[in-house]
Write a protein that holds these residues in place. Structure first.
Motif, short mmCIF file in Angstrom:
data_model
loop_
_atom_site.label_atom_id
_atom_site.label_comp_id
_atom_site.label_asym_id
_atom_site.label_seq_id
_atom_site.Cartn_x
_atom_site.Cartn_y
_atom_site.Cartn_z
N ALA A 40 19.34 14.21 22.94
CA ALA A 40 19.82 15.62 22.92
C ALA A 40 19.18 16.11 21.65
O ALA A 40 19.12 15.27 20.66
N PRO A 41 19.24 17.23 21.48
CA PRO A 41 18.74 17.79 20.14
C PRO A 41 19.65 17.77 19.33
O PRO A 41 20.86 18.00 19.22
N GLY A 42 19.03 17.19 18.17
CA GLY A 42 20.00 16.99 16.79
C GLY A 42 20.93 15.77 16.94
O GLY A 42 21.46 15.42 15.91
N LYS A 43 20.58 14.88 18.03
CA LYS A 43 21.32 13.67 18.07
C LYS A 43 20.29 12.41 18.45
O LYS A 43 19.18 12.53 18.69
N GLU A 44 21.06 11.40 18.06
CA GLU A 44 20.49 10.06 18.39
C GLU A 44 19.91 9.83 19.76
O GLU A 44 20.84 10.09 20.57
N ARG A 45 18.95 9.08 19.97
CA ARG A 45 18.69 8.53 21.35
C ARG A 45 19.99 7.54 21.83
O ARG A 45 20.43 6.75 20.84
N GLU A 46 20.47 7.80 23.16
CA GLU A 46 21.55 7.16 23.64
C GLU A 46 21.19 6.41 24.83
O GLU A 46 20.29 6.85 25.61
N PHE A 47 21.90 5.18 25.07
CA PHE A 47 21.82 4.63 26.44
C PHE A 47 22.12 5.21 27.51
O PHE A 47 23.26 5.92 27.26
N VAL A 48 21.67 5.27 28.77
CA VAL A 48 22.28 5.99 30.05
C VAL A 48 22.37 4.90 30.92
O VAL A 48 23.84 4.78 31.66
N ALA A 49 21.44 4.24 31.28
CA ALA A 49 21.48 3.16 32.30
C ALA A 49 20.68 2.19 32.35
O ALA A 49 19.49 2.22 31.69
N ARG A 50 20.76 0.91 32.84
CA ARG A 50 19.87 -0.04 32.94
C ARG A 50 19.98 -0.88 34.22
O ARG A 50 21.10 -1.12 34.65
N ILE A 51 18.81 -1.56 34.55
CA ILE A 51 18.96 -2.62 35.67
C ILE A 51 18.16 -3.89 35.32
O ILE A 51 17.31 -3.90 34.46
N THR A 52 18.97 -5.10 35.72
CA THR A 52 18.45 -6.27 35.43
C THR A 52 17.09 -6.62 35.94
O THR A 52 16.57 -6.29 37.01
N ARG A 53 16.31 -7.48 35.18
CA ARG A 53 15.21 -8.06 35.83
C ARG A 53 15.29 -8.90 36.87
O ARG A 53 14.38 -8.63 37.73
N ILE A 54 16.07 -9.49 37.05
CA ILE A 54 16.40 -10.51 38.24
C ILE A 54 17.79 -10.02 39.02
O ILE A 54 18.63 -9.82 38.22
N GLY A 55 17.64 -9.55 40.14
CA GLY A 55 18.76 -9.21 40.74
C GLY A 55 18.83 -7.62 40.75
O GLY A 55 18.02 -7.18 40.21
N ILE A 56 19.96 -7.09 41.23
CA ILE A 56 20.06 -5.70 40.96
C ILE A 56 21.38 -5.32 40.32
O ILE A 56 21.90 -4.26 40.72
N THR A 57 21.75 -6.17 39.35
CA THR A 57 23.00 -5.60 38.46
C THR A 57 22.39 -4.62 37.67
O THR A 57 21.50 -4.43 37.03
N THR A 58 23.53 -3.47 37.68
CA THR A 58 23.18 -2.25 36.91
C THR A 58 24.35 -1.86 35.93
O THR A 58 25.35 -2.48 36.17
N TYR A 59 23.98 -1.16 34.98
CA TYR A 59 24.99 -0.86 33.84
C TYR A 59 24.87 0.71 33.52
O TYR A 59 23.77 1.08 33.77
N TYR A 60 25.90 1.15 33.19
CA TYR A 60 26.12 2.52 32.99
C TYR A 60 26.68 3.10 31.70
O TYR A 60 27.73 2.25 31.54
N ALA A 61 26.38 3.97 30.98
CA ALA A 61 27.07 4.70 29.84
C ALA A 61 28.54 5.16 30.50
O ALA A 61 28.38 5.91 31.74
#
Length: 119
Positions: A40-61
């Protein structure tokens, strides 16, 4: 060399939806651990979501849990971020990123796509 290209950003009213896409070349999304980040403007870059390389495990902020969904289409070599119930606080530049392992720094980044949510 891995190249990532985001698309799908735009202007949307609060409560609306957008789907971001990240096309990959040079490496398949199915063999990469991939994520979405935003700044966001004036803010640090932040994690939103990710998906693992093997399988379909997901993580969210916590801030997007229940509203955003990360997924990938291996046949199209594309990563997605479905964003629903958007809020003005979701405004920012969204980046996709890739890494070889499910840990460590992301080595590859796209150029970003702008998402603006109006109130």
């Amino acid at each position: 060399q891995v190249q990532l290209v985001e698309s799908g950003g735009g202007l949307v009213q609060a409560g609306g939806s957008l789907r971001l896409s990240c096309g990959a070349s040079g490496r398949t999304v199915s063999s990469s651990s991939m994520g979405w980040f935003r700044q966001a403007p004036g803010k640090e870059r932040e994690f939103v979501a990710r998906i693992t390389r093997i399988g379909i495990t997901t993580y969210y902020a916590d801030s997007v849990k229940g509203r955003f969904t990360i997924s990938r289409d291996n046949a199209k070599n594309t990563l997605y971020l479905q964003m629903n119930s958007l809020k003005p606080d979701d405004t920012g530049v969204y980046y996709c990123a890739a890494r070889i392992l499910d840990r460590g720094d992301y080595a590859y980044w796209g150029q970003g796509t702008q998402v603006t949510v109006s109130s």
